[in-house]
Write a protein that holds these residues in place. Structure first.
Motif, PDB file in Angstrom:
ATOM      1  N   ALA A  52      37.033  51.591  -9.687  1.00  0.00           N
ATOM      2  CA  ALA A  52      37.871  50.428  -9.378  1.00  0.00           C
ATOM      3  C   ALA A  52      37.406  49.241 -10.202  1.00  0.00           C
ATOM      4  O   ALA A  52      36.202  49.005 -10.345  1.00  0.00           O
ATOM      5  CB  ALA A  52      37.799  50.091  -7.890  1.00  0.00           C
ATOM      6  N   GLY A  53      38.358  48.491 -10.735  1.00  0.00           N
ATOM      7  CA  GLY A  53      38.042  47.327 -11.561  1.00  0.00           C
ATOM      8  C   GLY A  53      38.126  46.045 -10.771  1.00  0.00           C
ATOM      9  O   GLY A  53      39.203  45.453 -10.637  1.00  0.00           O
ATOM     10  N   SER A  54      37.009  45.599 -10.234  1.00  0.00           N
ATOM     11  CA  SER A  54      36.962  44.361  -9.461  1.00  0.00           C
ATOM     12  C   SER A  54      36.874  43.149 -10.389  1.00  0.00           C
ATOM     13  O   SER A  54      36.221  43.196 -11.429  1.00  0.00           O
ATOM     14  CB  SER A  54      35.746  44.380  -8.526  1.00  0.00           C
ATOM     15  OG  SER A  54      35.432  43.097  -8.058  1.00  0.00           O
ATOM     16  N   TYR A  55      37.510  42.056  -9.975  1.00  0.00           N
ATOM     17  CA  TYR A  55      37.433  40.816 -10.746  1.00  0.00           C
ATOM     18  C   TYR A  55      36.037  40.229 -10.688  1.00  0.00           C
ATOM     19  O   TYR A  55      35.521  39.719 -11.678  1.00  0.00           O
ATOM     20  CB  TYR A  55      38.449  39.817 -10.191  1.00  0.00           C
ATOM     21  CG  TYR A  55      38.552  38.515 -10.957  1.00  0.00           C
ATOM     22  CD1 TYR A  55      39.490  38.363 -11.968  1.00  0.00           C
ATOM     23  CD2 TYR A  55      37.710  37.442 -10.662  1.00  0.00           C
ATOM     24  CE1 TYR A  55      39.590  37.163 -12.666  1.00  0.00           C
ATOM     25  CE2 TYR A  55      37.807  36.252 -11.356  1.00  0.00           C
ATOM     26  CZ  TYR A  55      38.748  36.121 -12.357  1.00  0.00           C
ATOM     27  OH  TYR A  55      38.841  34.945 -13.047  1.00  0.00           O
ATOM     28  N   SER A  56      35.396  40.325  -9.517  1.00  0.00           N
ATOM     29  CA  SER A  56      34.130  39.640  -9.301  1.00  0.00           C
ATOM     30  C   SER A  56      32.906  40.518  -9.497  1.00  0.00           C
ATOM     31  O   SER A  56      31.807  40.007  -9.731  1.00  0.00           O
ATOM     32  CB  SER A  56      34.097  39.058  -7.886  1.00  0.00           C
ATOM     33  OG  SER A  56      34.362  40.066  -6.922  1.00  0.00           O
ATOM     34  N   GLU A  57      33.054  41.856  -9.405  1.00  0.00           N
ATOM     35  CA  GLU A  57      31.897  42.741  -9.458  1.00  0.00           C
ATOM     36  C   GLU A  57      31.920  43.715 -10.631  1.00  0.00           C
ATOM     37  O   GLU A  57      31.067  44.598 -10.713  1.00  0.00           O
ATOM     38  CB  GLU A  57      31.795  43.543  -8.155  1.00  0.00           C
ATOM     39  CG  GLU A  57      31.566  42.698  -6.923  1.00  0.00           C
ATOM     40  CD  GLU A  57      31.442  43.545  -5.675  1.00  0.00           C
ATOM     41  OE1 GLU A  57      30.317  43.696  -5.180  1.00  0.00           O
ATOM     42  OE2 GLU A  57      32.481  44.068  -5.225  1.00  0.00           O
ATOM     43  N   GLY A  58      32.871  43.571 -11.515  1.00  0.00           N
ATOM     44  CA  GLY A  58      32.958  44.494 -12.631  1.00  0.00           C
ATOM     45  C   GLY A  58      33.464  45.855 -12.191  1.00  0.00           C
ATOM     46  O   GLY A  58      34.192  45.986 -11.207  1.00  0.00           O
ATOM     47  N   LEU A  59      33.060  46.890 -12.904  1.00  0.00           N
ATOM     48  CA  LEU A  59      33.515  48.238 -12.603  1.00  0.00           C
ATOM     49  C   LEU A  59      32.712  48.811 -11.433  1.00  0.00           C
ATOM     50  O   LEU A  59      31.488  48.888 -11.478  1.00  0.00           O
ATOM     51  CB  LEU A  59      33.362  49.137 -13.829  1.00  0.00           C
ATOM     52  CG  LEU A  59      33.910  50.561 -13.676  1.00  0.00           C
ATOM     53  CD1 LEU A  59      35.434  50.542 -13.526  1.00  0.00           C
ATOM     54  CD2 LEU A  59      33.500  51.420 -14.867  1.00  0.00           C
ATOM     55  N   LEU A  60      33.427  49.227 -10.394  1.00  0.00           N
ATOM     56  CA  LEU A  60      32.817  49.855  -9.229  1.00  0.00           C
ATOM     57  C   LEU A  60      33.085  51.351  -9.263  1.00  0.00           C
ATOM     58  O   LEU A  60      34.078  51.804  -9.835  1.00  0.00           O
ATOM     59  CB  LEU A  60      33.396  49.258  -7.941  1.00  0.00           C
ATOM     60  CG  LEU A  60      33.227  47.755  -7.735  1.00  0.00           C
ATOM     61  CD1 LEU A  60      33.992  47.306  -6.493  1.00  0.00           C
ATOM     62  CD2 LEU A  60      31.755  47.388  -7.615  1.00  0.00           C
ATOM     63  N   VAL A  61      32.213  52.123  -8.611  1.00  0.00           N
ATOM     64  CA  VAL A  61      32.393  53.572  -8.548  1.00  0.00           C
ATOM     65  C   VAL A  61      32.152  54.045  -7.120  1.00  0.00           C
ATOM     66  O   VAL A  61      31.300  53.515  -6.401  1.00  0.00           O
ATOM     67  CB  VAL A  61      31.447  54.311  -9.527  1.00  0.00           C
ATOM     68  CG1 VAL A  61      29.985  54.100  -9.158  1.00  0.00           C
ATOM     69  CG2 VAL A  61      31.786  55.797  -9.586  1.00  0.00           C
TER      70      VAL A  61
END
Length: 379
Positions: A155-164
């Motif tokens: 998932a591409g979060s605005y605040s946390e970068g790429l999440l997995v």
């Protein structure tokens, strides 16, 4: 009303299929994302900026709201599991650009999951998503894990970068990829586990927590990227006023492909059929001129749509803001779009040459409160 519907049905009896009816409601919200269930393309979801999540079970012809438990204002991005049509991930957001969000707003934003086809939703991870100048995907599944009991999801979060997530989206961790705000992401066709990620810093290749910057000759960061399984080396990119670019080496380098396109447009959204890279769709942002654009058997020569009102139920106008274009996973010439500016759902069955209204049941409105006065009047 009924009389109006009968007039339309009688006057267009030979040309109009029985599922079509008169467009309803104000249709004043922006549709941010459209997603087919690839395991059952009769199932389609879309999310709007403030009217949350909607679902169709007849390929996008009729829609019903599916927002129980979805406590965010809208859905910025939606992805249906490739192996389970009932598992759906959604990026819940406030429905605004980051600069328009005040400090006193409670951030009801994050990654939501439905395990029952949208009937109920649960917030799994609080994080930030915002409106952007394009409607790219913020989810992707590592296809190497599709046969596993649980899938790896990004998932591409605005605040946390790429999440997995290693457990199909129930828990999330940072990957360490934080190269600007993520705008769009797709798994490379023919290269399982490798993600193409477009951020406001450029285009990146990401695999197993390692990433490199690619995209030689792109004038600016892509606003939208698209790949096709019919040619695993092909990548398309829309780069705003820079035009549209094409790569035949998996995104390492690009060349401009603007044949047939007018000058001085801001190209925001590009989407290519997974079945045929020669069938594609292209949209603009904040452009009142007639659109969208498409290319088909002619290859990389773009053409403007002949009509966005092929069955005369809605106006030809409406494609003003950035709009999603989602090709059918099994029928190359079929795609669904949203005419943001008029906020109606449209469908093409001829590869983008003509679009017709396909939004029965969707009004575009969101009811937030109802009051009954002493006299029985409802407001």
């Amino acid at each position: 009303d009924t009389a109006t519907t009968e007039i339309y049905t009688l006057s267009l009896h030979d040309a109009l299929p029985i599922y079509a009816d008169v467009a309803g409601g104000e249709g004043f919200q922006k549709v941010m994302t459209i997603s087919y269930a690839s395991s059952n393309p009769s199932v389609v979801y879309f999310g709007s900026d403030t009217a949350q999540v909607w679902k169709s079970v007849d390929g996008g012809l009729h829609w019903t709201p599916k927002s129980s438990g979805f406590i965010a204002n809208g859905a910025r991005s939606i992805l249906v599991s490739p192996v389970n049509e009932n598992m759906v991930w959604a990026a819940g957001f406030l429905g605004k650009e980051r600069e328009r969000v005040g400090s006193n707003v409670t951030p009801l934003q994050g990654i939501f999951i439905s395990e029952n086809g949208g009937d109920t939703w649960s917030l799994m991870h609080e994080t930030e998503f915002y409106k952007q100048q394009s409607t790219g995907s913020l989810f992707s599944v590592d296809s190497r894990t599709l046969k596993n009991k649980q899938q790896r999801v990004y998932a591409g979060s605005y605040s946390e970068g790429l999440l997995v997530s290693e457990d199909s989206g129930f828990t999330w961790q940072k990957t360490g990829f934080d190269e600007g705000h993520i705008i769009d992401m797709e798994e490379m066709a023919g290269k399982a586990g490798t993600m193409l990620i477009a951020t406001d810093s450029g285009l990146f290749n990401f695999r197993d927590n390692k990433f490199i910057k690619i995209g030689k000759y792109l004038p600016t960061a892509p606003l939208s990227i698209s790949v096709s399984h019919s040619n695993p080396r092909a990548v398309y990119a829309a780069v705003g006023s820079g035009g549209v670019f094409y790569s035949d080496d998996m995104g390492l380098s690009f060349r401009r492909i603007t044949t047939g396109l007018p000058a001085k447009r801001f190209f925001s959204d590009v989407s290519i059929s997974p079945l045929d890279e020669h069938i594609g769709y292209l949209g603009t942002h904040k452009d009142s001129r007639k659109g969208p654009y498409y290319h088909s058997a002619s290859g990389q020569i773009w053409k403007r749509a002949n009509s966005t009102n092929a069955r005369r139920l809605v106006t030809n106008k409406g494609y003003y803001f950035s709009s999603p274009f989602t090709p059918h996973p099994e029928q190359a010439m079929v795609a669904i779009s949203a005419s943001n500016g008029a906020a109606s759902i449209r469908r093409t069955e001829d590869g983008g040459e003509n679009w017709f209204y396909s939004g029965s049941g969707y009004t575009g409105a969101r009811v937030t409160d109802v009051a009954v006065l002493n006299g029985g009047e409802i407001i």
